[in-house]
Write an enzyme that holds these catalytic residues in place. Structure first.
Site, PDB file in Angstrom:
ATOM      1  N   ASP A 156       0.813  -1.289   0.010  1.00 28.93           N
ATOM      2  CA  ASP A 156       0.302  -0.501   0.023  1.00 28.93           C
ATOM      3  C   ASP A 156       0.649   0.941  -0.224  1.00 28.93           C
ATOM      4  O   ASP A 156       0.492   2.442  -1.351  1.00 28.93           O
ATOM      5  CB  ASP A 156      -0.924   0.087   1.349  1.00 28.93           C
ATOM      6  CG  ASP A 156      -1.439   0.829   1.567  1.00 28.93           C
ATOM      7  OD1 ASP A 156      -1.006   2.557   1.777  1.00 28.93           O
ATOM      8  OD2 ASP A 156      -3.024   0.999   1.171  1.00 28.93           O
ATOM      9  N   VAL A 184      -5.392   2.482  -0.062  1.00 26.65           N
ATOM     10  CA  VAL A 184      -5.096   1.967  -1.131  1.00 26.65           C
ATOM     11  C   VAL A 184      -5.561   0.375  -1.052  1.00 26.65           C
ATOM     12  O   VAL A 184      -6.239  -0.083  -2.121  1.00 26.65           O
ATOM     13  CB  VAL A 184      -4.319   2.267  -2.000  1.00 26.65           C
ATOM     14  CG1 VAL A 184      -4.086   1.160  -3.538  1.00 26.65           C
ATOM     15  CG2 VAL A 184      -4.336   3.621  -2.313  1.00 26.65           C
ATOM     16  N   ASP A 185      -5.354  -0.362  -0.156  1.00 26.11           N
ATOM     17  CA  ASP A 185      -5.080  -1.705  -0.272  1.00 26.11           C
ATOM     18  C   ASP A 185      -6.684  -1.858  -0.416  1.00 26.11           C
ATOM     19  O   ASP A 185      -7.448  -3.407  -0.449  1.00 26.11           O
ATOM     20  CB  ASP A 185      -4.435  -2.286   1.459  1.00 26.11           C
ATOM     21  CG  ASP A 185      -3.137  -2.865   1.158  1.00 26.11           C
ATOM     22  OD1 ASP A 185      -3.395  -3.437  -0.187  1.00 26.11           O
ATOM     23  OD2 ASP A 185      -2.455  -2.649   2.212  1.00 26.11           O
ATOM     24  N   PHE A 186      -7.622  -0.721   1.414  1.00 22.54           N
ATOM     25  CA  PHE A 186      -9.436  -1.277   1.183  1.00 22.54           C
ATOM     26  C   PHE A 186     -10.211  -1.047   0.109  1.00 22.54           C
ATOM     27  O   PHE A 186     -10.535  -1.721  -0.668  1.00 22.54           O
ATOM     28  CB  PHE A 186      -9.301  -0.602   2.285  1.00 22.54           C
ATOM     29  CG  PHE A 186      -8.707  -1.156   4.255  1.00 22.54           C
ATOM     30  CD1 PHE A 186      -9.273  -2.703   4.259  1.00 22.54           C
ATOM     31  CD2 PHE A 186      -8.153  -0.544   4.757  1.00 22.54           C
ATOM     32  CE1 PHE A 186      -8.940  -2.886   5.487  1.00 22.54           C
ATOM     33  CE2 PHE A 186      -7.967  -0.944   5.491  1.00 22.54           C
ATOM     34  CZ  PHE A 186      -8.509  -1.981   6.156  1.00 22.54           C
ATOM     35  N   GLY A 189      -8.663  -3.572  -1.825  1.00 26.10           N
ATOM     36  CA  GLY A 189     -10.233  -5.009  -1.575  1.00 26.10           C
ATOM     37  C   GLY A 189     -10.965  -4.894  -2.459  1.00 26.10           C
ATOM     38  O   GLY A 189     -12.581  -5.693  -2.811  1.00 26.10           O
TER      39      GLY A 189
END
Length: 420
Positions: A156, A184-186, A189
């Site tokens: 991220d 950014v990760d979330f 996802g």
């Protein structure tokens, strides 16, 4: 001493409510954040998700440091609810055979290994789709699965840094700042989950699955939003503006006498309400320096100073009450502790406690999606490492106890003691 959130048992789900994704089988080869966030959403709404981890250590987030309860980290518990847990050592041929057998029965595969890992194990989309043409296969990576940068791994903050997203966060006189949470990760996802659902809709019409792909870098670049589009239009590199988008003098953090507030008056209509109905300063709207949006922006330092002095003269509750009555968007700038103890959290039943085999119960943050007819399923705590390995082999693949023991002896599950 910090205030402790009072957690109640979760309100039961209607017993006759269907689940939106019931009947779908997901084989989950993901770890860390983006992939598990995607598959948890699928699990929350009824898909059967089998999370496959490496033996001994499992998902890296099991060892994250934020907090620990019942032998599991906050990170792992927050990202792997409602999944079944299985361990497979994919270096072992028999473990790869098991993985292929599960994929052959699956609707969805999600993976976020480094580039070429799935190919090395013969678990890539071109290979497995030959025996399962209806399969939806989602790859999550740092820079995509094709092109000259496919080999690069990343996380991220790297995506935030390289996409320009980080350059937008912070104050003009300070360095770029990553977001506190891995947004950014979330977002990756969420986008991966969207891609899977789009592919499911396409499969209904077209009769076959497909390979879908989401990359952290692509998502981070898209998240530059207005700023990225403005650069493409005018060629001017956007700067950091702290807590106020576009450095607006009527949007941002203002300190009341007893704490900070965030005020968002982003248009003339809201600005008029703020000046007249809340602050009692209609004269500011006739002042040539502040009479128009452009004038307010040109003289933003002076206007922000005036507003700051007025707001500092009274308490948060006074301003919040006045702004709510006037329809001016305002919010308290809370800590995480304050937020989780806030009335909005209680009123919307955002947190509860759910059973856990080694901790008795653990906290649970409810899914942020509300569906009336097909609500989220009853939450189950994230699985212990390898918790369902033998049960999956029996129920899903029909293996006998003797066959499972043979797999064990062959090292398919890693060292024997790691399997529940």
């Amino acid at each position: 001493m910090p205030a402790e959130v009072i957690l109640s048992d979760r309100k039961p789900r209607p017993s006759d409510a269907p689940a939106a994704l019931a009947g779908l089988l997901v084989i989950d080869f993901t770890r860390v954040v983006a992939g598990p966030a995607c598959t948890q959403t699928l699990a929350d709404f009824g898909a059967e998700v089998i999370k496959i981890e490496q033996p001994i250590k499992g998902d890296d987030t099991r060892a994250y440091e934020h907090a620990e309860l019942g032998g599991e980290s906050a990170a792992f518990l927050s990202l792997n609810r409602n999944k079944q847990g299985m361990v497979l050592d994919l270096v072992i041929a028999q473990a790869r055979d098991i993985a292929r057998a599960l994929i052959a029965k699956a609707d969805i595969v999600v993976e976020n290994f480094s580039s070429s890992v799935m190919e090395k194990y013969g678990l890539d989309y071109p290979t497995v789709s030959q025996t399962n043409p209806g399969l939806i296969y989602c790859s999550i990576s740092a820079y995509g699965r094709t092109g000259p940068f496919a080999w690069r791994s990343g996380f991220d903050p790297i995506a935030q840094a390289e996409s320009g997203f980080m350059s937008l966060n912070g104050f003009a006189d300070g360095p770029p700042i990553r977001t506190g949470a891995p947004v950014v990760d979330f977002a990756t996802g969420m986008s991966a989950c969207n891609a899977i659902l789009l592919a499911l809709a396409a499969r209904q019409r077209l009769g076959r699955g497909q390979h879908v792909e989401v990359a952290l870098f692509d998502i981070a670049l898209a998240m530059t939003g207005f700023s990225g589009m403005a650069y493409l239009m005018n060629g001017v590199n956007p700067s950091r503006t702290g807590n106020s988008p576009n450095d607006s003098p009527t949007v941002g953090v203002f300190d009341a006498s007893d704490g900070p507030l965030y005020i968002a008056c982003g248009n003339d209509r809201l600005c008029h309400r703020l000046m007249t109905q809340v602050l009692g300063r209609a004269d500011l709207l006739t002042d040539p320096r502040f009479a128009t949006r452009k004038a307010r922006w040109t003289n933003r330092t002076q206007l922000r100073g005036i507003l700051a002095d007025i707001i500092a003269a009274d308490r948060m509750e006074v301003w919040i009450s006045r702004m709510n009555q006037a329809g001016v968007p305002v919010g308290r700038v809370r800590t995480v502790e304050q937020a989780f103890n806030a009335p909005e959290v209680r009123a919307r039943d955002r947190v509860c406690r759910i059973p856990h085999p080694t901790a008795v119960s653990i906290p649970n943050v409810e899914p942020a999606i509300t569906m009336q007819m097909t609500p989220a399923v009853e939450p189950r705590a994230a699985p212990r490492l390898g918790e369902h390995t033998t049960a999956i082999l029996r129920a899903r693949l029909g293996h006998s106890e003797q066959e499972i023991e043979a797999f064990r002896q062959q090292g398919a599950f890693g060292p024997i003691q790691t399997v529940a």
